[in-house]
Motif scaffolding. Sequence first.
Motif, PDB file in Angstrom:
ATOM      1  N   SER A 120      20.149 -20.799  19.499  1.00 40.47           N
ATOM      2  CA  SER A 120      21.321 -20.153  18.908  1.00 40.47           C
ATOM      3  C   SER A 120      22.516 -21.097  18.923  1.00 40.47           C
ATOM      4  CB  SER A 120      21.676 -18.874  19.687  1.00 40.47           C
ATOM      5  OG  SER A 120      22.903 -18.330  19.230  1.00 40.47           O
ATOM      6  N   ALA A 121      23.341 -20.989  17.865  1.00 42.67           N
ATOM      7  CA  ALA A 121      24.608 -21.718  17.807  1.00 42.67           C
ATOM      8  C   ALA A 121      25.786 -20.749  17.806  1.00 42.67           C
ATOM      9  CB  ALA A 121      24.651 -22.609  16.570  1.00 42.67           C
ATOM     10  N   ARG A 122      25.547 -19.493  18.148  1.00 39.19           N
ATOM     11  CA  ARG A 122      26.624 -18.504  18.219  1.00 39.19           C
ATOM     12  C   ARG A 122      27.322 -18.609  19.570  1.00 39.19           C
ATOM     13  NH1 ARG A 122      27.764 -13.568  20.164  1.00 39.19           N
ATOM     14  NH2 ARG A 122      25.741 -13.460  21.227  1.00 39.19           N
ATOM     15  N   VAL A 123      28.658 -18.685  19.539  1.00 34.49           N
ATOM     16  CA  VAL A 123      29.433 -18.821  20.772  1.00 34.49           C
ATOM     17  C   VAL A 123      29.551 -17.447  21.428  1.00 34.49           C
ATOM     18  CG1 VAL A 123      31.644 -19.471  21.772  1.00 34.49           C
ATOM     19  CG2 VAL A 123      30.722 -20.757  19.829  1.00 34.49           C
ATOM     20  N   PRO A 124      29.053 -17.271  22.654  1.00 32.05           N
ATOM     21  CA  PRO A 124      29.191 -15.978  23.336  1.00 32.05           C
ATOM     22  C   PRO A 124      30.663 -15.613  23.528  1.00 32.05           C
ATOM     23  CG  PRO A 124      27.541 -17.350  24.425  1.00 32.05           C
ATOM     24  CD  PRO A 124      28.248 -18.228  23.434  1.00 32.05           C
ATOM     25  N   GLU A 125      30.973 -14.326  23.402  1.00 29.52           N
ATOM     26  CA  GLU A 125      32.363 -13.877  23.462  1.00 29.52           C
ATOM     27  C   GLU A 125      33.019 -14.167  24.802  1.00 29.52           C
ATOM     28  OE1 GLU A 125      32.703  -9.824  22.377  1.00 29.52           O
ATOM     29  OE2 GLU A 125      31.967 -10.104  20.319  1.00 29.52           O
ATOM     30  N   GLU A 126      32.234 -14.227  25.885  1.00 33.11           N
ATOM     31  CA  GLU A 126      32.849 -14.439  27.190  1.00 33.11           C
ATOM     32  C   GLU A 126      33.484 -15.821  27.331  1.00 33.11           C
ATOM     33  OE1 GLU A 126      28.298 -14.878  27.980  1.00 33.11           O
ATOM     34  OE2 GLU A 126      29.627 -13.673  26.719  1.00 33.11           O
ATOM     35  N   ILE A 186      34.117 -32.836  21.086  1.00 39.40           N
ATOM     36  CA  ILE A 186      33.191 -31.766  21.467  1.00 39.40           C
ATOM     37  C   ILE A 186      31.769 -32.289  21.286  1.00 39.40           C
ATOM     38  CG2 ILE A 186      32.455 -29.398  21.049  1.00 39.40           C
ATOM     39  CD1 ILE A 186      35.189 -28.855  19.832  1.00 39.40           C
ATOM     40  N   GLU A 187      30.985 -32.240  22.361  1.00 45.61           N
ATOM     41  CA  GLU A 187      29.627 -32.778  22.347  1.00 45.61           C
ATOM     42  C   GLU A 187      28.621 -31.647  22.546  1.00 45.61           C
ATOM     43  OE1 GLU A 187      29.482 -36.883  24.372  1.00 45.61           O
ATOM     44  OE2 GLU A 187      31.112 -35.837  25.403  1.00 45.61           O
ATOM     45  N   GLY A 188      27.684 -31.535  21.612  1.00 49.01           N
ATOM     46  CA  GLY A 188      26.679 -30.482  21.666  1.00 49.01           C
ATOM     47  C   GLY A 188      25.362 -30.976  22.239  1.00 49.01           C
ATOM     48  N   HIS A 189      24.646 -30.057  22.922  1.00 51.22           N
ATOM     49  CA  HIS A 189      23.380 -30.404  23.569  1.00 51.22           C
ATOM     50  C   HIS A 189      22.395 -29.246  23.418  1.00 51.22           C
ATOM     51  CE1 HIS A 189      25.431 -33.748  25.717  1.00 51.22           C
ATOM     52  NE2 HIS A 189      26.450 -32.906  25.736  1.00 51.22           N
ATOM     53  N   ASN A 223      16.345 -30.067  17.237  1.00 49.91           N
ATOM     54  CA  ASN A 223      17.333 -29.948  18.309  1.00 49.91           C
ATOM     55  C   ASN A 223      18.581 -30.769  18.020  1.00 49.91           C
ATOM     56  OD1 ASN A 223      16.139 -28.101  20.047  1.00 49.91           O
ATOM     57  ND2 ASN A 223      14.836 -29.644  20.971  1.00 49.91           N
ATOM     58  N   GLN A 224      18.426 -31.900  17.327  1.00 58.09           N
ATOM     59  CA  GLN A 224      19.601 -32.693  16.963  1.00 58.09           C
ATOM     60  C   GLN A 224      20.527 -31.887  16.055  1.00 58.09           C
ATOM     61  OE1 GLN A 224      20.735 -35.640  17.972  1.00 58.09           O
ATOM     62  NE2 GLN A 224      22.491 -35.398  16.635  1.00 58.09           N
ATOM     63  N   ARG A 225      19.952 -31.248  15.048  1.00 56.57           N
ATOM     64  CA  ARG A 225      20.771 -30.433  14.139  1.00 56.57           C
ATOM     65  C   ARG A 225      21.372 -29.234  14.869  1.00 56.57           C
ATOM     66  NH1 ARG A 225      16.235 -31.516  10.883  1.00 56.57           N
ATOM     67  NH2 ARG A 225      15.434 -29.402  11.236  1.00 56.57           N
ATOM     68  N   LEU A 226      20.605 -28.633  15.776  1.00 64.10           N
ATOM     69  CA  LEU A 226      21.108 -27.477  16.516  1.00 64.10           C
ATOM     70  C   LEU A 226      22.287 -27.870  17.406  1.00 64.10           C
ATOM     71  CD1 LEU A 226      20.893 -24.526  17.399  1.00 64.10           C
ATOM     72  CD2 LEU A 226      19.131 -25.219  19.050  1.00 64.10           C
ATOM     73  N   SER A 227      22.217 -29.032  18.046  1.00 61.76           N
ATOM     74  CA  SER A 227      23.326 -29.477  18.899  1.00 61.76           C
ATOM     75  C   SER A 227      24.586 -29.725  18.073  1.00 61.76           C
ATOM     76  CB  SER A 227      22.926 -30.742  19.665  1.00 61.76           C
ATOM     77  OG  SER A 227      22.752 -31.846  18.793  1.00 61.76           O
ATOM     78  N   GLU A 228      24.432 -30.247  16.857  1.00 54.25           N
ATOM     79  CA  GLU A 228      25.592 -30.467  15.992  1.00 54.25           C
ATOM     80  C   GLU A 228      26.208 -29.141  15.560  1.00 54.25           C
ATOM     81  OE1 GLU A 228      23.912 -32.772  12.882  1.00 54.25           O
ATOM     82  OE2 GLU A 228      23.651 -34.580  14.114  1.00 54.25           O
ATOM     83  N   ARG A 229      25.370 -28.158  15.259  1.00 57.22           N
ATOM     84  CA  ARG A 229      25.884 -26.835  14.877  1.00 57.22           C
ATOM     85  C   ARG A 229      26.640 -26.187  16.031  1.00 57.22           C
ATOM     86  NH1 ARG A 229      20.619 -24.113  13.780  1.00 57.22           N
ATOM     87  NH2 ARG A 229      21.910 -22.230  13.845  1.00 57.22           N
ATOM     88  N   ARG A 230      26.177 -26.367  17.255  1.00 53.62           N
ATOM     89  CA  ARG A 230      26.868 -25.782  18.407  1.00 53.62           C
ATOM     90  C   ARG A 230      28.248 -26.398  18.597  1.00 53.62           C
ATOM     91  NH1 ARG A 230      21.518 -25.566  22.409  1.00 53.62           N
ATOM     92  NH2 ARG A 230      20.781 -23.516  21.678  1.00 53.62           N
ATOM     93  N   ALA A 231      28.337 -27.715  18.474  1.00 54.42           N
ATOM     94  CA  ALA A 231      29.636 -28.373  18.610  1.00 54.42           C
ATOM     95  C   ALA A 231      30.583 -27.913  17.506  1.00 54.42           C
ATOM     96  CB  ALA A 231      29.452 -29.889  18.578  1.00 54.42           C
TER      97      ALA A 231
END
Length: 402
Positions: free
Chosen positions: A295-301, A323-326, A336-344
């Motif tokens: 998931s790349a959705r930021v938890p509300e907490e 901002i660095e994604g992992h 996983n590379q694309r997922l880490s970029e989406r998270r950042a």
Amino acid sequence: MIKSARFTLPALLVGVLAVSPQALASIENEELSVGLRLGMYNFDDGRQDVVNNTLFNVSSGFKNIAPGIQLNVPLTETWSLRSYLDYVKADLTGTSASADGYAVGVDALYRLPNNFYFGAGLNTTKTGDDSSRGLRGTAGYRQAINDNLSWSVEYALQFGDFTDHAIIAGLQMSFGEGGSALAQIRGSAEEEARRQAIAARRDSEVAPTTDAGGVDTTRRDSTMAYRSDEELAPQIRAALVDIDRTADADGDGVPDYRDVCQNTSRGHAVDARGCSVYEEQSQVHHLRVNFGFDSARVPEEYYGYIRELAVLVGVYPELDILIEGHTDLIGPAEYNQRLSERRAQAVADILVNQFGIDADRITTIGHGMDEPVVNRITLDANARNRRIEATVTVTESVPARD
């Protein structure tokens, strides 16, 4: 035959858990795994069995499926102990009969960062009337399917009275949720400390300070606000006839006739002129946001923590944000590379769209699965590795203490 295995396996399992107190602690940290195995054994043709009073040799070759079970108990991040029990069947040369038996043992396994592992241990193998004990070496590969399941394949060589080979595939399930609550408590305490530090620095930017004499000591543009008579040169004040050369009104150790900065605050270190000495102090603000599986959705907490970062960079407009994604270690590297970029980028979007930070001040980068916090695959490790991190350092000049 099977009766012997029933007594041997519990003894081995007790031995595994008794080897190290760390083993039980690891179980609480979601490290324990149990699994099913399917193997094929190539037995030494020197093994024999008696059928109807006739002696037959075992037929070599990978021929029969050997189902089994195993228990794995980690000792450290890389070492673990594994016990196993396989039901085996060996074909006999010159007859359709077979020699049934079991293989049971304990291995010490060492896991490499790339999911390969090696091991060595003790083994007892029984086929028909032949029973042998010896050493066993193994090499294999283990890959996670999700947080709970993983598969493995390995090759084993058993040698002692006989030399046997085995190829074994396995499916393991991990248990436990230990450590997660403690990590959350520790993380909450750290974030609360960061919020208080940011609030204190923010207040210091807008609230003027005065010393005991009512003099404004707020530092602005690297200068101090002084009383008008403090602007007089020391040599002019020293020329006054009625000067007291021993007087030191602010108690900073510099006599008033030489004190360019009179009424400095108590406890400040001063230079030869009696002025406060400033030193550079750095404050580091670290933001970490953890994500759900795939998931790349930021938890509300985490929105409150992101807001604190926005407040900080708002106070210090010269600061930029990286901002660095992992990701965790599950799945293909490219995905996983694309997922880490989406998270950042998801965190960057919140800073821009909800807290008004200029997008030009934010840089995002994804590291995929290359920089895990914990280099292993467990429930706790996966949760900690699925993250973004942003670190901002603020350097300020503050009065040195005497």
